[in-house]
Scaffold this active site. Structure first.
Site, PDB file in Angstrom:
ATOM      1  N   HIS A  52      -9.405   0.939   4.890  1.00  0.00           N
ATOM      2  CA  HIS A  52      -8.116   1.174   5.565  1.00  0.00           C
ATOM      3  C   HIS A  52      -8.360   2.148   6.723  1.00  0.00           C
ATOM      4  O   HIS A  52      -9.177   3.073   6.607  1.00  0.00           O
ATOM      5  CB  HIS A  52      -7.111   1.746   4.564  1.00  0.00           C
ATOM      6  N   GLU A  63      -5.460  -5.073  10.626  1.00  0.00           N
ATOM      7  CA  GLU A  63      -4.458  -4.025  10.774  1.00  0.00           C
ATOM      8  C   GLU A  63      -4.713  -3.248  12.067  1.00  0.00           C
ATOM      9  O   GLU A  63      -5.517  -2.294  12.074  1.00  0.00           O
ATOM     10  CB  GLU A  63      -4.534  -3.058   9.592  1.00  0.00           C
ATOM     11  N   GLY A  70       2.435   2.036  10.528  1.00  0.00           N
ATOM     12  CA  GLY A  70       3.395   3.129  10.347  1.00  0.00           C
ATOM     13  C   GLY A  70       4.097   3.551  11.623  1.00  0.00           C
ATOM     14  O   GLY A  70       4.741   4.596  11.662  1.00  0.00           O
ATOM     15  N   SER A 101       3.449  -2.408  10.269  1.00  0.00           N
ATOM     16  CA  SER A 101       4.904  -2.430  10.453  1.00  0.00           C
ATOM     17  C   SER A 101       5.533  -3.791  10.127  1.00  0.00           C
ATOM     18  O   SER A 101       6.467  -4.223  10.790  1.00  0.00           O
ATOM     19  CB  SER A 101       5.265  -1.976  11.877  1.00  0.00           C
ATOM     20  N   GLU A 117      -6.834   4.618   7.726  1.00  0.00           N
ATOM     21  CA  GLU A 117      -6.670   6.040   7.393  1.00  0.00           C
ATOM     22  C   GLU A 117      -7.915   6.584   6.701  1.00  0.00           C
ATOM     23  O   GLU A 117      -8.284   7.748   6.879  1.00  0.00           O
ATOM     24  CB  GLU A 117      -5.406   6.225   6.530  1.00  0.00           C
ATOM     25  N   LYS A 172       0.168   4.281  -0.245  1.00  0.00           N
ATOM     26  CA  LYS A 172      -0.427   5.491   0.327  1.00  0.00           C
ATOM     27  C   LYS A 172      -0.158   6.697  -0.599  1.00  0.00           C
ATOM     28  O   LYS A 172      -0.106   6.514  -1.809  1.00  0.00           O
ATOM     29  CB  LYS A 172       0.105   5.741   1.740  1.00  0.00           C
ATOM     30  N   ASN A 215       0.873  -1.177   0.000  1.00  0.00           N
ATOM     31  CA  ASN A 215       0.000   0.000   0.000  1.00  0.00           C
ATOM     32  C   ASN A 215       0.912   1.228   0.000  1.00  0.00           C
ATOM     33  O   ASN A 215       1.500   1.556   1.022  1.00  0.00           O
ATOM     34  CB  ASN A 215      -0.896  -0.014   1.247  1.00  0.00           C
TER      35      ASN A 215
HETATM   36  C1  PEP Z   1      -0.659   0.035   5.830  1.00  0.00           C
HETATM   37  O1  PEP Z   1      -0.490   1.075   5.219  1.00  0.00           O
HETATM   38  O2  PEP Z   1      -1.686  -0.612   5.654  1.00  0.00           O
HETATM   39  C2  PEP Z   1       0.397  -0.424   6.729  1.00  0.00           C
HETATM   40  C3  PEP Z   1       0.253  -1.574   7.335  1.00  0.00           C
HETATM   41  O3  PEP Z   1       1.484   0.402   6.887  1.00  0.00           O
HETATM   42  P1  PEP Z   1       2.903   0.010   7.564  1.00  0.00           P
HETATM   43  O4  PEP Z   1       3.320  -1.311   6.970  1.00  0.00           O
HETATM   44  O5  PEP Z   1       3.812   1.119   7.191  1.00  0.00           O
HETATM   45  O6  PEP Z   1       2.675  -0.105   9.024  1.00  0.00           O
END
Ligand code: PEP
Length: 254
Positions: free
Chosen positions: A95, A167, A173, A212, A97, A11, A9
């Protein structure tokens, strides 16, 4: 054996020249592998470029969201059919976000999920609790509510061919990954909830972990019985990291 998926992803990241370099390295390092699918979900303006760069490779591509509408007066929206026309096979919906910054409610996410399926995309339904919710002990309640928005209204059949992504918001992040035990417990809970409706769909449903994930922790996460791959943010922007995570998925399926 369930299909393993590793989906990046990006972003709000990318540039025409940077994408070319990144995907050149990714596609050289990520092989086609039986039992696994790999993809990158990129900002909409780059879909045509990414389609050209990745066509015929072992890496698919997709959108980071999908309008709940198919057509009409919805300024700023991008439909599932448009994504499909640009060769997308994946669409992320829900997601955290989108939920927290852009106000996507469980109901809106469920409508987006249905729209992605109408366009024959592999919809990736994201669910996850905040740190405050985990500390309050309501993780399962939150996951159940987010999952049920689809499960109760569209039925378990709607998850046939789709993906779930667990998630935890506190792990996205932040560099703070869920422990393998926390990830496995959440995945088992989600699969169990689907199984109450349809055991066959639940057994076949790939559930990805996101938060992460990096090359250093992918193998131990993917070794968990209910973790079928990853949704990868930051590490999907570094070719060697992303390729190593894909290799960890291949090793698990091999
Ligand atoms: C994500 O954007 O869905 C995500 C899991 O980000 P990260 O791997 O950077 O934590």
């Amino acid at each position: 054996m369930r299909i393993g998926h590793v989906v990046g992803n990006w972003k709000l990241n990318g540039s025409l020249s940077g994408n070319e370099t990144l995907l050149g390295s990714v596609k050289a390092a990520v092989p086609k592998a039986a039992g696994c699918r790999f993809g990158v979900c990129v900002p909409y303006p780059y879909l045509a470029q990414v389609k050209d760069l990745l066509a015929g490779s072992g890496v698919e591509w997709g959108g980071q969201d999908c309008s709940r509408f198919d057509k009409g007066a919805y300024t700023g929206e991008v439909s599932g059919a448009m994504l499909a026309e640009f060769g997308c096979t994946y669409a992320i919906v829900g997601h955290s976000e989108r939920r927290t910054i852009f106000g996507d409610t469980d109901g809106v996410v469920a409508e987006k999920f249905a729209a992605a399926r109408r366009a024959k995309l592999t919809a990736i339904l994201c669910v996850g609790e905040t740190l405050e919710e985990r500390e309050r002990g309501v993780t399962e309640e939150v996951l159940a509510r987010q999952l049920d928005a689809v499960l109760e209204n569209q039925g378990a059949a709607a998850l046939d061919g789709a993906l779930l992504a667990y998630e935890p918001v506190w792990a996205i992040g932040t560099g703070r990954t869920a422990t393998v035990a926390q990830a496995q417990a959440a995945h088992a809970f989600l699969r169990g909830r689907v199984a109450k409706k349809d055991a066959r769909v639940a057994e076949a449903l790939p559930i990805l972990y996101g938060g992460s994930v990096k090359a250093a922790n992918a193998a131990e996460l993917f070794a968990m019985p209910d973790v079928d791959g990853g949704l990868i943010g930051g590490a999907s922007l570094v070719a060697e990291e992303f390729a190593a995570i894909c290799q960890a998925a291949i090793a698990r399926k091999g």
